[in-house]
Enzyme design. Structure first.
Site, short mmCIF file in Angstrom:
data_model
loop_
_atom_site.label_atom_id
_atom_site.label_comp_id
_atom_site.label_asym_id
_atom_site.label_seq_id
_atom_site.Cartn_x
_atom_site.Cartn_y
_atom_site.Cartn_z
N GLY A 72 2.00 -14.18 5.63
CA GLY A 72 1.21 -13.64 6.72
C GLY A 72 1.97 -13.49 8.03
CG ASN A 103 -0.88 -0.60 7.17
OD1 ASN A 103 0.01 -1.42 7.36
ND2 ASN A 103 -1.82 -0.37 8.06
CE1 TYR A 131 31.74 27.75 -0.66
CE2 TYR A 131 33.72 28.16 -1.96
CZ TYR A 131 32.91 27.29 -1.23
OH TYR A 131 33.30 25.99 -1.06
NE ARG A 157 -2.02 -2.35 3.21
CZ ARG A 157 -2.40 -2.76 4.42
NH1 ARG A 157 -3.49 -2.27 4.97
NH2 ARG A 157 -1.69 -3.66 5.08
NE ARG A 216 42.37 48.58 -6.72
CZ ARG A 216 41.93 49.08 -5.58
NH1 ARG A 216 41.12 48.37 -4.83
NH2 ARG A 216 42.30 50.27 -5.19
NE ARG A 225 28.41 22.87 0.75
CZ ARG A 225 29.31 22.93 -0.23
NH1 ARG A 225 29.64 24.10 -0.77
NH2 ARG A 225 29.90 21.85 -0.67
C1 UD1 Z 1 -2.11 -6.42 11.30
C2 UD1 Z 1 -3.06 -7.32 12.08
C3 UD1 Z 1 -4.29 -6.51 12.47
C4 UD1 Z 1 -3.87 -5.29 13.27
C5 UD1 Z 1 -2.81 -4.48 12.54
C6 UD1 Z 1 -2.23 -3.42 13.46
C7 UD1 Z 1 -2.79 -9.61 11.22
C8 UD1 Z 1 -3.37 -10.69 10.38
N1 UD1 Z 1 -3.45 -8.46 11.28
O1 UD1 Z 1 -2.75 -6.02 10.12
O2 UD1 Z 1 -5.19 -7.30 13.24
O3 UD1 Z 1 -5.01 -4.50 13.56
O4 UD1 Z 1 -1.72 -5.31 12.10
O5 UD1 Z 1 -1.35 -2.55 12.81
O6 UD1 Z 1 -1.78 -9.83 11.87
N2 UD1 Z 1 4.57 -9.02 8.08
C9 UD1 Z 1 5.56 -9.95 7.92
N3 UD1 Z 1 5.33 -11.02 7.10
C10 UD1 Z 1 4.16 -11.20 6.45
C11 UD1 Z 1 3.14 -10.23 6.63
C12 UD1 Z 1 3.37 -9.15 7.45
O7 UD1 Z 1 6.64 -9.85 8.50
O8 UD1 Z 1 4.04 -12.21 5.74
C13 UD1 Z 1 4.83 -7.85 8.95
C14 UD1 Z 1 4.75 -6.52 8.22
O9 UD1 Z 1 6.03 -6.11 7.78
C15 UD1 Z 1 4.21 -5.58 9.29
C16 UD1 Z 1 3.46 -6.49 10.25
O10 UD1 Z 1 3.86 -7.81 9.96
O11 UD1 Z 1 5.24 -4.91 10.00
C17 UD1 Z 1 1.95 -6.37 10.07
O12 UD1 Z 1 1.64 -6.65 8.72
P1 UD1 Z 1 0.62 -5.75 7.91
O13 UD1 Z 1 0.51 -6.27 6.55
O14 UD1 Z 1 0.92 -4.32 8.10
O15 UD1 Z 1 -0.73 -6.14 8.70
P2 UD1 Z 1 -2.00 -5.23 8.90
O16 UD1 Z 1 -2.88 -5.35 7.71
O17 UD1 Z 1 -1.60 -3.88 9.31
MG MG Z 2 0.18 -2.82 9.34
#
Ligand code: UD1
Ligand code: MG
Length: 477
Positions: A86, A235, A373, A21, A447, A340
């Protein structure tokens, strides 16, 4: 606070997400607000807990994220999540092959507003309550996009439902999941193995661990934080700007409480890494960035940007830009001055309008008041650099230094062609091109001597206004 230092065994930071996003070439957690990366803010809060071990899951932009971690948190372990399956999958990888005991704190790398104090309070509530799992939650006026907290009729936490999986009714729940969890480590390891992808995103949701533990009868808690802004996740670019504005207000308010005057806090941007003192005055439109430190009585702005600068007491910097510069006590800078890297202005110096200074030292009480300068120079004490003087430091291939002594008077519009040494008390004639050293007490004149060609205008420009004026003047005698 009952929480002892080191009471937290393991902290897992999830920072592998693609950040789709954000629509960016840069990994989401590397985007900055208030002078720190999103991840940097989260790690600053985590460090407040003094945990035994920090494990960070990286994926998108792996190389740059790992390089950043090596810089800001060299003791942390990184775990690579090749395929982003996830938050549950990311946490599984962080735990894989690890003997887990004690409390495990899991949080996301995209919540820069969280404070260490709130994390500590949350953990204390988790530990004192003896819960198997706790979730940090908040009431959010616009919960869209966040996981919602589902409680039963007794108000007890049942599960977390993601936006995409929520019913219309559930979408009206304003209590959201912050993405910060505390778990009893062994229980987390056991329950997280049970996750499946039966959800809207077809991913393993860490949030489902809560529902699993609850259905097994474990004691779990939703612990609400009062200030929902602390748990805002970033996000997209809109949330990035919202977090920046909220952090700005938080930082400004804390400096005002410390005795800093801010004429317009809404246009004053201070990085979380900068240091101010009481009785500093900051005028509108100013940015105080990086490792800048400002001593008492200094006046900054309006419209001034200082990056990694040291400003001593009582100095004033007006409508100027300075990077990696030291501004001495009582020094006056601006308006429209550019200092600078490597500029050192000693006490009670002046760098005036349309002056650029680089890699140079200006001795106590010396002045560069207008249109100059100064590059690669050392200027002694009590010296005056006349208007429009240029330190000619670059021969087209190499840079050279100029040394100017104490109490020197450089005439206006002097070109000082480096390498060069101007002795103590020396002068230069205005308009000189100085290519040779000037001994102490001498005047350098570089000069052509002036000659006047009389009546040239009457002959060569006959009939012009100039010629007429000159003739009238001659008649008057
Ligand atoms: C997530 C939560 C949501 C919560 C929100 C708060 C889940 C399923 N949902 O949603 O309930 O309200 O955060 O901000 O957990 N990440 C990984 N690997 C992955 C996917 C994500 O490391 O495969 C990390 C991302 O870098 C991020 C964090 O996990 O820092 C959360 O992921 P993101 O995609 O932002 O989840 P949200 O949709 O915000
Ligand atoms: Mg998030």
């Amino acid at each position: 606070m009952n929480l002892e230092a080191g009471a937290i065994e393991t902290v897992i930071v999830l920072a592998a997400g693609d950040g789709t996003r954000m629509k960016s070439n840069q990994a989401k957690v590397l985007h900055t607000v208030a002078g720190r990366s999103l991840l940097g803010h989260v790690l600053t809060a985590v460090n407040y807990l003094d945990p035994k071990e920090i494990r960070i899951v990286v994926g998108a932009g792996r190389e740059s994220v790992e390089a950043h971690i090596a810089e800001i948190a060299p003791a942390a372990f990184t775990i690579f999540q090749e395929k982003r399956d996830g938050t549950g999958h990311a946490a599984q990888l962080a735990l894989a092959g690890k003997k887990v005991s004690g409390t495990v704190l899991v949080l996301a790398g995209d919540t820069p507003m969280l404070t260490g104090l709130s994390l500590a309070r949350f953990l204390e509530a988790h530990v004192v309550g003896g819960f198997v799992a706790s979730v940090l939650t908040a009431e959010h006026p616009d919960p869209t996009g966040y996981g919602r907290i589902i409680r039963d009729e007794n108000g007890e936490l049942l599960r977390i439902v993601e936006e995409g999986d929520a019913s219309d009714e559930e979408k009206f729940i304003f209590e959201i999941n912050s993405g910060v969890y505390a778990f009893e480590g062994t229980e987390l390891v056991r329950a997280i193995a049970k996750l499946d992808k039966a959800n809207a995103q077809g991913e393993l949701y860490l949030t489902d661990v809560i529902g699993i533990l609850k259905s097994e009868g474990a004691s779990i808690a939703a612990i609400m934080i009062e200030d929902f802004t602390e748990i805002l996740g970033v996000n997209d670019r809109i949330q990035l700007a919202e977090s920046a504005a909220l952090l700005r207000d938080r930082i400004n308010e804390s400096w005002m409480r410390e005795g800093v005057t801010m004429i317009d806090p809404t246009t004053t941007w201070i990085d979380s890494t900068a240091q101010l003192s009481s009785d500093v005055i900051v005028h509108p439109g100013s940015a105080i960035l990086g490792a800048t430190t400002i001593a008492t009585g200094a006046v900054i702005g309006p419209r001034t940007t200082l990056t990694d600068c040291l400003v001593h007491k009582g100095a004033s910097v007006l409508e100027s830009v300075a990077v990696d510069a030291v501004i001495g006590e009582g020094a006056i800078v601006g308006p429209f001055t550019y200092l600078r890297h490597g500029t050192v202005l000693h006490n009670f110096t002046k760098a005036g309008a349309f002056v650029e200074i680089k890699n140079s030292t200006v001795g106590a009480g010396s002045k560069v008041p207008h249109l100059s300068y100064v590059g690669d120079a050392t200027i002694g004490e009590g010296t005056n650099i006349g208007a429009a003087t240029i330190f000619v430091n670059y021969d087209g291939v190499d840079k050279h230094r100029t040394h100017v002594g104490d109490h020197v008077r450089i005439g206006s519009d002097t070109m000082l062609v480096a390498p060069l040494t101007i002795g103590d008390g020396a002068y230069t004639a205005a308009g000189s091109v100085i290519t040779e050293d000037i001994p102490a007490g001498a005047i350098g004149v570089g000069r052509a001597r002036q000659r006047n060609v009389l009546s040239w205008v009457m002959r060569k420009r006959a009939g012009t206004q100039s010629a007429k004026a000159a003739e009238a003047s001659e008649k008057k005698g």
